[in-house]
Design a protein around this motif. Structure first.
Motif, short mmCIF file in Angstrom:
data_model
loop_
_atom_site.label_atom_id
_atom_site.label_comp_id
_atom_site.label_asym_id
_atom_site.label_seq_id
_atom_site.Cartn_x
_atom_site.Cartn_y
_atom_site.Cartn_z
N SER A 203 0.78 -0.84 -0.37
CA SER A 203 -0.25 0.19 0.05
C SER A 203 0.75 1.57 -0.40
O SER A 203 0.61 2.56 0.43
CB SER A 203 -0.27 0.26 1.23
OG SER A 203 -0.23 -0.38 2.16
N TYR A 205 1.56 4.13 -1.77
CA TYR A 205 0.82 5.18 -2.62
C TYR A 205 0.07 6.13 -1.99
O TYR A 205 -0.70 6.17 -1.12
CB TYR A 205 0.22 4.42 -4.04
CG TYR A 205 -1.43 2.82 -3.28
CD1 TYR A 205 -2.23 3.50 -3.72
CD2 TYR A 205 -1.11 1.76 -3.08
CE1 TYR A 205 -3.34 2.97 -2.62
CE2 TYR A 205 -1.98 0.95 -2.73
CZ TYR A 205 -2.98 1.33 -2.87
OH TYR A 205 -4.20 0.68 -2.11
N GLU A 207 -2.79 7.48 -3.34
CA GLU A 207 -4.41 7.15 -3.55
C GLU A 207 -4.49 5.61 -4.51
O GLU A 207 -3.72 5.80 -5.46
CB GLU A 207 -4.74 8.61 -4.13
CG GLU A 207 -6.20 8.81 -4.91
CD GLU A 207 -6.07 10.52 -5.68
OE1 GLU A 207 -7.81 10.47 -5.58
OE2 GLU A 207 -5.51 10.79 -5.85
N ARG A 208 -6.57 5.55 -4.38
CA ARG A 208 -6.57 4.49 -5.27
C ARG A 208 -7.83 5.34 -6.53
O ARG A 208 -8.46 5.94 -5.43
CB ARG A 208 -7.59 3.56 -4.17
CG ARG A 208 -6.24 2.00 -3.97
CD ARG A 208 -7.55 1.07 -2.75
NE ARG A 208 -7.17 0.54 -4.14
CZ ARG A 208 -7.37 -1.12 -4.54
NH1 ARG A 208 -5.98 -1.38 -3.78
NH2 ARG A 208 -8.02 -1.52 -5.16
N GLY A 231 -6.94 -1.65 -13.79
CA GLY A 231 -6.64 -1.81 -12.43
C GLY A 231 -8.15 -2.81 -12.03
O GLY A 231 -8.92 -2.72 -11.09
N GLU A 321 2.33 -6.73 -7.68
CA GLU A 321 1.75 -5.18 -7.18
C GLU A 321 3.56 -4.83 -7.37
O GLU A 321 3.76 -3.28 -6.93
CB GLU A 321 1.76 -5.71 -5.80
CG GLU A 321 0.25 -5.55 -5.04
CD GLU A 321 0.00 -6.42 -4.04
OE1 GLU A 321 -0.94 -5.70 -3.66
OE2 GLU A 321 0.80 -6.53 -3.20
N GLY A 376 -6.32 -2.73 -9.08
CA GLY A 376 -6.60 -1.91 -9.18
C GLY A 376 -5.81 -0.24 -9.48
O GLY A 376 -3.96 -1.11 -9.72
N LYS A 377 -6.29 0.52 -9.64
CA LYS A 377 -5.65 2.09 -10.17
C LYS A 377 -4.99 2.66 -8.93
O LYS A 377 -6.08 2.97 -8.78
CB LYS A 377 -6.76 2.79 -11.03
CG LYS A 377 -5.52 3.42 -12.12
CD LYS A 377 -6.54 3.80 -13.10
CE LYS A 377 -5.71 5.37 -14.32
NZ LYS A 377 -6.99 5.86 -14.92
N VAL A 378 -3.72 3.53 -9.10
CA VAL A 378 -3.58 3.65 -8.14
C VAL A 378 -2.33 4.97 -8.44
O VAL A 378 -1.27 4.81 -9.01
CB VAL A 378 -2.75 2.97 -7.70
CG1 VAL A 378 -2.88 2.40 -6.22
CG2 VAL A 378 -1.04 2.77 -7.92
N SER A 387 -1.31 0.52 -12.53
CA SER A 387 -1.97 -0.32 -12.06
C SER A 387 -1.73 -1.53 -11.97
O SER A 387 -0.62 -2.65 -12.77
CB SER A 387 -2.97 -0.50 -13.48
OG SER A 387 -3.04 -0.11 -14.42
#
Length: 575
Positions: A203, A205, A207-208, A231, A321, A376-378, A387
């Motif tokens: 995690s 990053y 923002e998602r 994503g 990831e 997901g796209k971050v 993503s």
């Protein structure tokens, strides 16, 4: 750290009960000592002084009283340069190196370093005194097509200061390239390689983001009618032999992503061998070189120990990831999550848990949801967008989409590409059922027009069902035209000729142009009443479209055939 020791008190298949004294936690790695071999396992339950361990190897020969060593470390993967092009098993053992060491029949208890021991050209990105946090880049090395970021381990907490950093030069992958120090004065040496627990999502990053950009696969049926977003998540359920693996191969080859990770979690060995043979020979349309240069394959076939299927899924998503943290777009294809769920069911039974539907564990839905939620796209800390797109195949027994694994998957994915036995038997490619399937994402063409076209397809199917009862004679000319329009849409847009190098790959610009012409043809009213004449007209129009598909995009032949298609159907439009 002092090693905790335990002793086996019971064995049930690949589940061992172990009594221990000391401290043990869930997901910790343990080794069962059998005949001087160390068999790797993972703690899946701790109850007082008894730990339940799932063993990732064949458990033959384990007996009561055997010694067990708990490592104190969580089940993890090694991350660093050299992962691309590799073929691993579910525990991240490099299979080619394992085969070289053990021969054709892999020995249990043999574990090799997953990262190749070699030198890399390191270029520092920070200087002494700089502040860094988990996931920050301290340097880069060139890895094939990409600039591989050497990052601060994702599990470190708080802010750290760079105490020293190596100058630009060639260093071994495991030698120290930086030393960082926290506020408490603790120092940590960093090499190009670090470990990360596979059950903990990365995690690092800011923002998602909502997945909005379509993931182009160059398959018309998917990109236009059943789109997938970068994503996003999608699943491909279907009966045996309906083409799930073939579809995944083409998605891997043509998808607009930087890195492809294929996780074969429980598929038959024959299919996985096919992947291993084909991928190195497939030409990457982006570079003209082998597709394997930007691919990682995780191999855990149905002939390997059952428990490792779960590990292979989590290993694959952790690698995904890692590359996402470099600002890359990653596609993870899991084949097949049903086999993983079956392994969960087997382990749940041995743990004597209360079973859910069809004896699957009660936590099946939450486990599947947790896996897909790692897509997901971050937005990363440096502002770049990256993503992970996850696509999983499901192999429901008898093609029954009502079974628990399919239903649990449908609750969490954003697109459903259901393969049909009827369509695959009719040699329709791809065999995705256009009416059973759905998508929550936007595609490369106007979705309002797509829905209008889909309504014609649904109405055409209804008329087809009615014609099976009353016959062609009992159908009105108006209904018969709608039926033929649906057949036209299916034949010329929802199917592709995978043997034709031009039609097998359809770029978004071409998809839009062809759909505009087809949409106009579908929405037009035709001045024909005789059924034989209607059938002849639509058969000829279908052939004109198929001839158009065979022409190379943006050439005089393409424009000429487009004009021919338009003039043919417009000549029969009602005044």
């Amino acid at each position: 750290m002092e090693t905790t020791i335990g002793f086996v008190t019971g064995v049930n298949g690949n589940l061992a009960k172990v009594e221990f004294t000391g401290s043990v936690r869930k997901n910790e790695v343990a080794y069962v000592i059998v005949d001087d071999k160390r068999l790797k396992g993972e703690v899946i339950r701790v109850n007082g002084g008894v730990a339940s361990i799932q063993i990732y190897e064949m458990s033959n020969g384990i007996k009561v009283g055997d010694r067990v060593e708990f490592t104190g470390e969580l089940m993890s993967v090694e991350l660093g340069p050299g992962l691309l092009t590799q073929v691993y098993d579910g525990l991240q053992n490099p299979l080619p190196d394992l085969a070289e060491k053990c021969g054709f029949f892999l020995e249990r208890g043999v574990y090799l370093d997953p990262i190749p021991d070699r030198d890399w050209e390191f270029s520092p990105s920070v200087k002494q005194g700089d502040k860094v946090e988990a996931g920050d880049t301290i340097g880069t090395v060139p890895e094939g097509l990409f600039t591989h970021r050497i990052m601060v381990p994702f599990i470190l907490k708080g802010s750290w200061e760079v105490a020293s950093i190596k100058e630009k030069g060639s260093y071994n992958v495991r030698s120290t390239v930086a030393v960082i120090r926290n506020q408490a004065g603790d120092e940590k040496e960093l090499s190009m390689v670090f470990s990360h627990p596979i059950k903990e999502a990365v995690s690092c990053y800011t923002e998602r983001l909502r997945p909005t950009e379509p993931l182009v696969t160059k398959i018309r049926c998917i990109d236009a009618f059943l789109p997938v977003a970068k994503g996003g998540t999608f699943c491909v359920p279907g009966p045996f032999g309906a083409g799930k693996t073939v579809l995944q191969h083409l998605e891997a080859k043509n998808a607009d992503v930087d890195v492809v990770i294929v996780a074969a979690c429980g598929e038959r060995a024959g299919e996985v061998v096919e992947i291993l043979k084909e991928f190195p020979e497939l030409e990457d349309p982006r570079t003209g070189r082998t597709l394997m240069e930007r691919t990682i394959i995780i191999c855990n076939t149905s002939s390997m120990p059952v428990a490792a299927r779960e590990a292979s899924c989590y290993t694959a998503v952790t690698l995904a990831e890692y590359y996402r943290q470099m600002g890359l777009d990653v596609l993870l294809l899991a084949d097949s999550t049903s086999r993983w769920a079956q392994a969960m069911r087997e382990m749940s039974g041995r743990l004597e848990e209360i079973p859910g539907e069809e004896a699957f564990p009660a936590y099946l839905e939450s486990t599947i949801a947790a896996f897909y939620e790692r897509a997901g796209k971050v937005r990363l800390k440096d502002g770049s967008i990256a993503s992970i797109t996850i696509g999983g195949t499901v192999s429901p027994a008898g093609g029954n989409f009502e079974e628990p694994v399919t239903q649990a998957t449908l609750k969490v994915v954003g697109a459903f590409h259901g393969l049909s036995r009827e369509r695959s038997d009719a040699r329709k490619y791809p065999a995705i059922h256009p009416m059973d399937s759905w998508s929550k994402y936007s595609g490369v063409v106007d979705m309002k027009r797509v829905e209008e076209a889909r309504s014609i397809l649904i109405r055409s199917n209804e008329i087809n069902q009615m014609m099976k009862v009353v016959g062609e004679e009992g159908t009105s000319a108006e209904d018969y035209i709608i039926y033929q329009k649906g057949e036209l849409l299916d034949a010329v847009y929802l199917q592709q000729n995978s043997f034709d190098p031009v039609d097998a790959v359809c770029v978004p610009e071409r998809q839009k142009e062809e759909f505009d012409v087809l949409y106009d043809a579908l929405m037009s009213q035709y001045d024909i009443t005789d059924k034989k004449e209607i059938r002849g007209f639509f058969n000829q129009l279908r052939q004109e479209f198929l001839d158009w598909h065979g022409t190379i995009f943006e050439t005089p032949e393409f424009a000429e055939q487009k004009a021919k298609v338009a003039s043919f159907y417009k000549a029969r439009i009602a005044g």
